[in-house]
Design a protein around this motif. Structure first.
Motif, PDB file in Angstrom:
ATOM      1  N   MET A   1      15.230  11.621  -0.709  1.00 45.40           N
ATOM      2  CA  MET A   1      15.446  12.685  -1.688  1.00 45.40           C
ATOM      3  C   MET A   1      15.673  12.132  -3.094  1.00 45.40           C
ATOM      4  O   MET A   1      16.134  11.008  -3.273  1.00 45.40           O
ATOM      5  CB  MET A   1      16.638  13.553  -1.283  1.00 45.40           C
ATOM      6  CG  MET A   1      17.941  12.806  -1.149  1.00 45.40           C
ATOM      7  SD  MET A   1      19.255  13.917  -0.615  1.00 45.40           S
ATOM      8  CE  MET A   1      20.560  12.742  -0.337  1.00 45.40           C
ATOM      9  N   GLY A   2      15.303  12.944  -4.077  1.00 48.78           N
ATOM     10  CA  GLY A   2      15.659  12.686  -5.464  1.00 48.78           C
ATOM     11  C   GLY A   2      14.970  11.523  -6.144  1.00 48.78           C
ATOM     12  O   GLY A   2      15.553  10.882  -7.009  1.00 48.78           O
ATOM     13  N   LEU A   3      13.696  11.253  -5.783  1.00 53.27           N
ATOM     14  CA  LEU A   3      13.022  10.129  -6.432  1.00 53.27           C
ATOM     15  C   LEU A   3      11.571  10.460  -6.755  1.00 53.27           C
ATOM     16  O   LEU A   3      11.033  11.469  -6.293  1.00 53.27           O
ATOM     17  CB  LEU A   3      13.123   8.857  -5.603  1.00 53.27           C
ATOM     18  CG  LEU A   3      12.635   8.842  -4.156  1.00 53.27           C
ATOM     19  CD1 LEU A   3      11.162   8.557  -4.078  1.00 53.27           C
ATOM     20  CD2 LEU A   3      13.394   7.806  -3.383  1.00 53.27           C
ATOM     21  N   THR A   4      10.952   9.600  -7.537  1.00 53.43           N
ATOM     22  CA  THR A   4       9.531   9.714  -7.867  1.00 53.43           C
ATOM     23  C   THR A   4       8.803   8.528  -7.243  1.00 53.43           C
ATOM     24  O   THR A   4       9.251   7.389  -7.361  1.00 53.43           O
ATOM     25  CB  THR A   4       9.320   9.703  -9.392  1.00 53.43           C
ATOM     26  OG1 THR A   4       9.962  10.853  -9.951  1.00 53.43           O
ATOM     27  CG2 THR A   4       7.842   9.737  -9.749  1.00 53.43           C
ATOM     28  N   VAL A   5       7.684   8.821  -6.562  1.00 51.81           N
ATOM     29  CA  VAL A   5       6.858   7.785  -5.937  1.00 51.81           C
ATOM     30  C   VAL A   5       5.451   7.927  -6.499  1.00 51.81           C
ATOM     31  O   VAL A   5       4.826   8.987  -6.367  1.00 51.81           O
ATOM     32  CB  VAL A   5       6.833   7.929  -4.399  1.00 51.81           C
ATOM     33  CG1 VAL A   5       5.990   6.831  -3.774  1.00 51.81           C
ATOM     34  CG2 VAL A   5       8.245   7.908  -3.831  1.00 51.81           C
ATOM     35  N   GLU A   6       4.946   6.857  -7.135  1.00 53.17           N
ATOM     36  CA  GLU A   6       3.642   6.970  -7.784  1.00 53.17           C
ATOM     37  C   GLU A   6       2.857   5.660  -7.740  1.00 53.17           C
ATOM     38  O   GLU A   6       3.415   4.577  -7.632  1.00 53.17           O
ATOM     39  CB  GLU A   6       3.813   7.413  -9.238  1.00 53.17           C
ATOM     40  CG  GLU A   6       4.629   6.472 -10.094  1.00 53.17           C
ATOM     41  CD  GLU A   6       4.889   7.040 -11.490  1.00 53.17           C
ATOM     42  OE1 GLU A   6       3.979   7.680 -12.064  1.00 53.17           O
ATOM     43  OE2 GLU A   6       5.998   6.839 -11.994  1.00 53.17           O
ATOM     44  N   ASN A   7       1.538   5.829  -7.785  1.00 54.65           N
ATOM     45  CA  ASN A   7       0.582   4.719  -7.923  1.00 54.65           C
ATOM     46  C   ASN A   7       0.544   3.774  -6.726  1.00 54.65           C
ATOM     47  O   ASN A   7       0.368   2.572  -6.881  1.00 54.65           O
ATOM     48  CB  ASN A   7       0.848   3.923  -9.205  1.00 54.65           C
ATOM     49  CG  ASN A   7       0.677   4.761 -10.449  1.00 54.65           C
ATOM     50  OD1 ASN A   7       0.014   5.788 -10.430  1.00 54.65           O
ATOM     51  ND2 ASN A   7       1.302   4.338 -11.528  1.00 54.65           N
ATOM     52  N   PHE A   8       0.679   4.333  -5.518  1.00 53.88           N
ATOM     53  CA  PHE A   8       0.462   3.591  -4.278  1.00 53.88           C
ATOM     54  C   PHE A   8      -0.810   4.122  -3.612  1.00 53.88           C
ATOM     55  O   PHE A   8      -1.398   5.099  -4.070  1.00 53.88           O
ATOM     56  CB  PHE A   8       1.651   3.758  -3.332  1.00 53.88           C
ATOM     57  CG  PHE A   8       2.886   3.032  -3.781  1.00 53.88           C
ATOM     58  CD1 PHE A   8       3.103   1.700  -3.431  1.00 53.88           C
ATOM     59  CD2 PHE A   8       3.838   3.665  -4.568  1.00 53.88           C
ATOM     60  CE1 PHE A   8       4.231   1.023  -3.854  1.00 53.88           C
ATOM     61  CE2 PHE A   8       4.979   2.998  -4.997  1.00 53.88           C
ATOM     62  CZ  PHE A   8       5.172   1.671  -4.644  1.00 53.88           C
ATOM     63  N   HIS A   9      -1.227   3.500  -2.515  1.00 56.05           N
ATOM     64  CA  HIS A   9      -2.333   4.069  -1.738  1.00 56.05           C
ATOM     65  C   HIS A   9      -1.878   5.366  -1.089  1.00 56.05           C
ATOM     66  O   HIS A   9      -2.557   6.385  -1.151  1.00 56.05           O
ATOM     67  CB  HIS A   9      -2.831   3.074  -0.680  1.00 56.05           C
ATOM     68  CG  HIS A   9      -4.075   3.552  -0.006  1.00 56.05           C
ATOM     69  ND1 HIS A   9      -4.053   4.256   1.171  1.00 56.05           N
ATOM     70  CD2 HIS A   9      -5.386   3.450  -0.364  1.00 56.05           C
ATOM     71  CE1 HIS A   9      -5.300   4.563   1.519  1.00 56.05           C
ATOM     72  NE2 HIS A   9      -6.120   4.081   0.597  1.00 56.05           N
ATOM     73  N   ASP A  10      -0.693   5.337  -0.459  1.00 55.50           N
ATOM     74  CA  ASP A  10      -0.048   6.531   0.089  1.00 55.50           C
ATOM     75  C   ASP A  10       1.388   6.532  -0.393  1.00 55.50           C
ATOM     76  O   ASP A  10       2.069   5.501  -0.333  1.00 55.50           O
ATOM     77  CB  ASP A  10      -0.075   6.520   1.617  1.00 55.50           C
ATOM     78  CG  ASP A  10      -1.494   6.588   2.160  1.00 55.50           C
ATOM     79  OD1 ASP A  10      -2.177   7.597   1.900  1.00 55.50           O
ATOM     80  OD2 ASP A  10      -1.918   5.643   2.851  1.00 55.50           O
ATOM     81  N   GLY A  11       1.872   7.689  -0.836  1.00 54.17           N
ATOM     82  CA  GLY A  11       3.230   7.764  -1.374  1.00 54.17           C
ATOM     83  C   GLY A  11       4.291   7.498  -0.333  1.00 54.17           C
ATOM     84  O   GLY A  11       5.161   6.650  -0.501  1.00 54.17           O
ATOM     85  N   ILE A  12       4.230   8.244   0.780  1.00 50.16           N
ATOM     86  CA  ILE A  12       5.185   8.048   1.868  1.00 50.16           C
ATOM     87  C   ILE A  12       4.433   8.165   3.178  1.00 50.16           C
ATOM     88  O   ILE A  12       3.568   9.035   3.324  1.00 50.16           O
ATOM     89  CB  ILE A  12       6.341   9.066   1.774  1.00 50.16           C
ATOM     90  CG1 ILE A  12       7.439   8.768   2.779  1.00 50.16           C
ATOM     91  CG2 ILE A  12       5.859  10.498   1.930  1.00 50.16           C
ATOM     92  CD1 ILE A  12       8.725   9.543   2.521  1.00 50.16           C
TER      93      ILE A  12
ATOM     94  N   ALA B   1       0.803  -1.226   0.000  1.00 50.14           N
ATOM     95  CA  ALA B   1       0.000   0.000   0.000  1.00 50.14           C
ATOM     96  C   ALA B   1       0.837   1.279   0.000  1.00 50.14           C
ATOM     97  O   ALA B   1       0.387   2.308  -0.490  1.00 50.14           O
ATOM     98  CB  ALA B   1      -0.949   0.000   1.194  1.00 50.14           C
ATOM     99  N   PHE B   2       2.061   1.221   0.558  1.00 48.23           N
ATOM    100  CA  PHE B   2       2.852   2.433   0.730  1.00 48.23           C
ATOM    101  C   PHE B   2       4.100   2.414  -0.149  1.00 48.23           C
ATOM    102  O   PHE B   2       4.784   1.398  -0.240  1.00 48.23           O
ATOM    103  CB  PHE B   2       3.277   2.598   2.186  1.00 48.23           C
ATOM    104  CG  PHE B   2       2.131   2.504   3.167  1.00 48.23           C
ATOM    105  CD1 PHE B   2       0.933   3.158   2.927  1.00 48.23           C
ATOM    106  CD2 PHE B   2       2.254   1.764   4.321  1.00 48.23           C
ATOM    107  CE1 PHE B   2      -0.136   3.074   3.822  1.00 48.23           C
ATOM    108  CE2 PHE B   2       1.206   1.670   5.233  1.00 48.23           C
ATOM    109  CZ  PHE B   2       0.016   2.336   4.978  1.00 48.23           C
ATOM    110  N   GLY B   3       4.409   3.556  -0.741  1.00 48.99           N
ATOM    111  CA  GLY B   3       5.637   3.654  -1.532  1.00 48.99           C
ATOM    112  C   GLY B   3       6.874   3.587  -0.646  1.00 48.99           C
ATOM    113  O   GLY B   3       7.789   2.809  -0.898  1.00 48.99           O
ATOM    114  N   ILE B   4       6.892   4.402   0.411  1.00 45.17           N
ATOM    115  CA  ILE B   4       7.991   4.398   1.387  1.00 45.17           C
ATOM    116  C   ILE B   4       7.355   4.499   2.759  1.00 45.17           C
ATOM    117  O   ILE B   4       6.437   5.301   2.968  1.00 45.17           O
ATOM    118  CB  ILE B   4       8.931   5.596   1.170  1.00 45.17           C
ATOM    119  CG1 ILE B   4       9.560   5.563  -0.219  1.00 45.17           C
ATOM    120  CG2 ILE B   4      10.024   5.633   2.243  1.00 45.17           C
ATOM    121  CD1 ILE B   4      10.289   6.838  -0.594  1.00 45.17           C
TER     122      ILE B   4
END
Length: 195
Positions: free
Chosen positions: A82-93, A68-71
């Protein structure tokens, strides 16, 4: 298959060596490839440097779904993302009970509920991020933490709330952010501070 990689403070950085390089002296995991599973920060004093790479989920519809979570980090100290893209999760971080954290120079987009969520997390800095809600509802939310700095972020296309600060026990500074919510729900706010 696993639904999350874990970064820990050991010889290989836990799973870091499977998608990046680990520097044990600085406790930094530098991504060298895009991945399609989330990352759990399993130790304190960890830096995750995306190096321009992406973490892409499979659009989970519930926070209880696997992956469910990117990070995510729970009960940790001194975490930098830092320095990344987080997409298409329930919650990004999602940070819960994290002390001394920095989330900067990232892109969060199309995460269903929230792009960034910090719960009971203190001494945080959320800066210079591009937050594009897109298909998601809200940009960022800090809840119950103290001494949180939210500045120089660009938040757009959120359907519910761009930046939300809830029940912070002490200082929260929200400064120099650009919010264009383009909301389409009845309870929409660009920046909301509650309690």
């Amino acid at each position: 298959s696993a639904f999350a990689y874990t970064i820990t403070d050991d010889a290989t950085g836990g799973d870091c060596s499977t998608f990046g390089t680990w520097d044990s002296a600085s406790k930094t995991c530098t991504m060298t490839t895009d991945i399609s599973e989330g990352i759990v920060i399993g130790s304190s004093y960890i830096t995750l440097y995306g190096n321009g790479h992406s973490i892409t989920g499979n659009n989970p519809q519930s926070e209880y779904d696997e992956g469910a979570f990117g990070i995510s980090a729970d009960t940790k100290t001194s975490i930098e993302i830092m320095g990344l893209t987080v997409e298409n999760f329930h919650d990004g971080i999602v940070f819960t009970n994290v002390i001394n954290y920095d989330i900067f120079d990232n892109v969060f987009k199309n995460n269903l509920r929230l792009q960034i969520l910090a719960i009971n997390s203190d001494e945080g800095s959320i800066q210079d991020n591009l937050i594009q809600c897109g298909t998601g509802y809200s940009g960022m939310r800090t809840e119950g933490g103290s001494h949180v700095l939210i500045n120089d972020n660009t938040v757009n296309a959120c359907r519910e709330v761009g930046i939300e600060v809830v029940s912070n026990s002490e200082i929260a500074v929200v400064d120099f952010n650009t919010v264009d919510s383009q909301g389409d729900l009845t309870s929409r706010y660009g920046i909301a501070v509650w309690g």
